[in-house]
Motif scaffolding. Sequence first.
Motif, PDB file in Angstrom:
ATOM      1  N   ASN A  71     -21.265  28.176 116.453  1.00  0.00           N
ATOM      2  CA  ASN A  71     -22.612  28.483 115.974  1.00  0.00           C
ATOM      3  C   ASN A  71     -23.381  27.179 115.770  1.00  0.00           C
ATOM      4  OD1 ASN A  71     -24.926  29.372 114.745  1.00  0.00           O
ATOM      5  ND2 ASN A  71     -23.892  30.621 113.205  1.00  0.00           N
ATOM      6  N   GLU A  72     -24.414  26.979 116.592  1.00  0.00           N
ATOM      7  CA  GLU A  72     -25.161  25.704 116.525  1.00  0.00           C
ATOM      8  C   GLU A  72     -25.807  25.465 115.163  1.00  0.00           C
ATOM      9  OE1 GLU A  72     -27.762  28.773 118.691  1.00  0.00           O
ATOM     10  OE2 GLU A  72     -25.684  28.070 118.786  1.00  0.00           O
ATOM     11  N   GLU A  73     -26.033  26.531 114.398  1.00  0.00           N
ATOM     12  CA  GLU A  73     -26.638  26.354 113.075  1.00  0.00           C
ATOM     13  C   GLU A  73     -25.718  25.589 112.123  1.00  0.00           C
ATOM     14  OE1 GLU A  73     -27.825  30.098 111.532  1.00  0.00           O
ATOM     15  OE2 GLU A  73     -29.304  30.491 113.109  1.00  0.00           O
ATOM     16  N   HIS A 122     -23.682  23.037 113.185  1.00  0.00           N
ATOM     17  CA  HIS A 122     -23.307  21.738 113.739  1.00  0.00           C
ATOM     18  C   HIS A 122     -23.789  20.566 112.887  1.00  0.00           C
ATOM     19  CE1 HIS A 122     -22.747  23.600 118.038  1.00  0.00           C
ATOM     20  NE2 HIS A 122     -21.882  24.056 117.123  1.00  0.00           N
ATOM     21  N   GLU A 158     -27.150  19.827 117.842  1.00  0.00           N
ATOM     22  CA  GLU A 158     -26.358  20.825 118.555  1.00  0.00           C
ATOM     23  C   GLU A 158     -25.343  20.100 119.420  1.00  0.00           C
ATOM     24  OE1 GLU A 158     -27.016  24.891 121.223  1.00  0.00           O
ATOM     25  OE2 GLU A 158     -28.736  23.678 120.588  1.00  0.00           O
ATOM     26  N   PHE A 159     -24.142  20.663 119.488  1.00  0.00           N
ATOM     27  CA  PHE A 159     -23.094  20.071 120.319  1.00  0.00           C
ATOM     28  C   PHE A 159     -23.269  20.544 121.763  1.00  0.00           C
ATOM     29  CE2 PHE A 159     -20.248  20.202 116.310  1.00  0.00           C
ATOM     30  CZ  PHE A 159     -20.868  19.056 115.839  1.00  0.00           C
ATOM     31  N   TYR A 160     -23.351  19.570 122.699  1.00  0.00           N
ATOM     32  CA  TYR A 160     -23.515  19.865 124.115  1.00  0.00           C
ATOM     33  C   TYR A 160     -22.248  19.461 124.859  1.00  0.00           C
ATOM     34  CZ  TYR A 160     -28.489  21.134 124.238  1.00  0.00           C
ATOM     35  OH  TYR A 160     -29.692  21.781 124.103  1.00  0.00           O
ATOM     36  N   SER A 165     -25.411  23.806 125.914  1.00  0.00           N
ATOM     37  CA  SER A 165     -24.979  24.151 124.569  1.00  0.00           C
ATOM     38  C   SER A 165     -23.525  24.604 124.587  1.00  0.00           C
ATOM     39  CB  SER A 165     -25.862  25.270 124.005  1.00  0.00           C
ATOM     40  OG  SER A 165     -25.358  25.722 122.767  1.00  0.00           O
ATOM     41  N   SER A 173     -21.892  26.791 122.987  1.00  0.00           N
ATOM     42  CA  SER A 173     -21.668  28.238 122.970  1.00  0.00           C
ATOM     43  C   SER A 173     -21.923  28.878 124.337  1.00  0.00           C
ATOM     44  CB  SER A 173     -22.566  28.896 121.920  1.00  0.00           C
ATOM     45  OG  SER A 173     -23.925  28.619 122.197  1.00  0.00           O
TER      46      SER A 173
END
Length: 565
Positions: free
Chosen positions: A140-142, A144, A419-421, A432, A434
């Motif tokens: 969940n990018e929220e 990160h 955000e993790f890429y 992203s 996810s």
Amino acid sequence: MLAELTIKNFAIIESLTISFEKGLTVLTGETGAGKSIIIDAIHLLAGGRGSSEFVRYGEKRAELEGLFLLDDEKHTVYEKCEQFGIDIGDGMVVLRRDISETGKSICRVNGKLVTIAILREVGQTLVDIHGQHDNQELMNEENHLALLDQYGGNKISSAKAVYMELYEKYDQLKRKINKFSQNEQEMAHRLDLIQFQLDEIEAAKLEPNEDEKLQIEKNEISNYEKMYDALKNSYNALHGEGKGLDWIGLAMGQMEEISSINDTLKEISESVSNSYYQLEDLSYQLRNELDSLEFDPERLNFVESRLNEISHLKRKYGHSVEDILIYASKIEEEIETIVNKDSHLNKLMNELDSIEKDLLVEANNLTNVRTKCAETLTKEILRELKELYMDKTVFKVHFSPDSEDGSIKFHADGADVIEFYLSTNPGEPLKSLSKTASGGELSRIMLAMKSIFSEHQGITSIIFDEVDTGVSGRVAQSIAEKIYRVSVGSQVLCITHLPQVAAMADTHLYISKSTNDGRTKTSVKPLGEEEKIREIGRMIAGVEVTELSREHAKELIALAHSAKN
């Protein structure tokens, strides 16, 4: 760590108590034996969503209870429990949840009834569950930004504390400005209302503590007759021929005649004299009080009317005259602010502009600190992925400013959106996390990240539910070593179908099911060394355990011991 788990009437489990140890515990068994049901029970115990479907058929309710032991006195669960008024004694936390056949839950933490939301908040500090399709924290990018801040530790928290101090002032100013910018009609209505209230209070011409003084005066006027009789009778008893003072005066004269005989008589004589003169003074005070006493029915009517007026104002503006006067002062200031809105607004805007410049400096500083921590995190994750045979993978912590209409938008955590890429194949663009990985890749990426973040999160127990799905061979061995490495810092419970992971276990639990009287029952058995060899042999060979698979199992266990050392 999760020390003990008790499950009753949950799914196909009738009654089960499992003791867990530190380190890596693996749960293996045939498909459908109930391994995932045990993990489901822990998930619900930590505040997961439940329903009546979890209650064993024919039973009224399911009961779940878990005992967690804490080694760290600074564990975040202490602060969380203190927030909700929950006592933690001897470093033990007991979570309990009963689910009725209607689906309703009764939750307790250390015996105190709590809501599911509170159970979840406490549970999340103790248990972290990851499945093969994990879509929670790491995916969940929220989350990160929070994960990066946890990883950065004191470096980020120090910069963030300075930023937060300014942000609170900034946020308060924005709220005031927004209040000024509200609908003109609403502001006019507000002005009319508080002006009426101020006029009403000022018209009353209140004095501090006036209600208390009036209440005393009312009490005196109402008791005039009683006071008059008491004062008159008291004065008459003391003053006049043959009254109290005459007799005490006689005693005083008699004692003065013999006071020279000895010291005792002298002391008695002096005491009698003192009493006489004191009573004489008191008799004069009684006469003065009696002379000043008068009954004024009109004054009584005025006092009662005034008290009624004050009582009416109390019901509207405060519990005391002092409260009313404070409220009047407050709305008088608000009236002045509304009337001179433009000048106040300009002043606030200038203040906001000044703080915004300082806030931008601190936000940029926070971003710089995070960027340096992100670079270190990237190197660590790439190293972990390389060990998991994903050396072609590219990982990046993607920063983008939180902006609105082209201007930077400040929030409580700074001005960053993180955000993790990831790119798992050469030539493919970064996307992203996810939206990039799937299957075995996802398991490895999640494990690589978890092996880093687990050191910084302080979670008591980490649970991996078949995260090794879709991998084999040397990748499986690497995953096994990675899971074991996580267990060195945190207790790890792992459901697995990989013999390489099972061989790494400090504790091996075998889950099986049987049928008695037409009902299915799940049981758990800790495996000894020989039983562990046989179970790993079954995982290698399938249904029938051959001598070759036994030898292979022994070899895996020996390799595991070597890797641990």
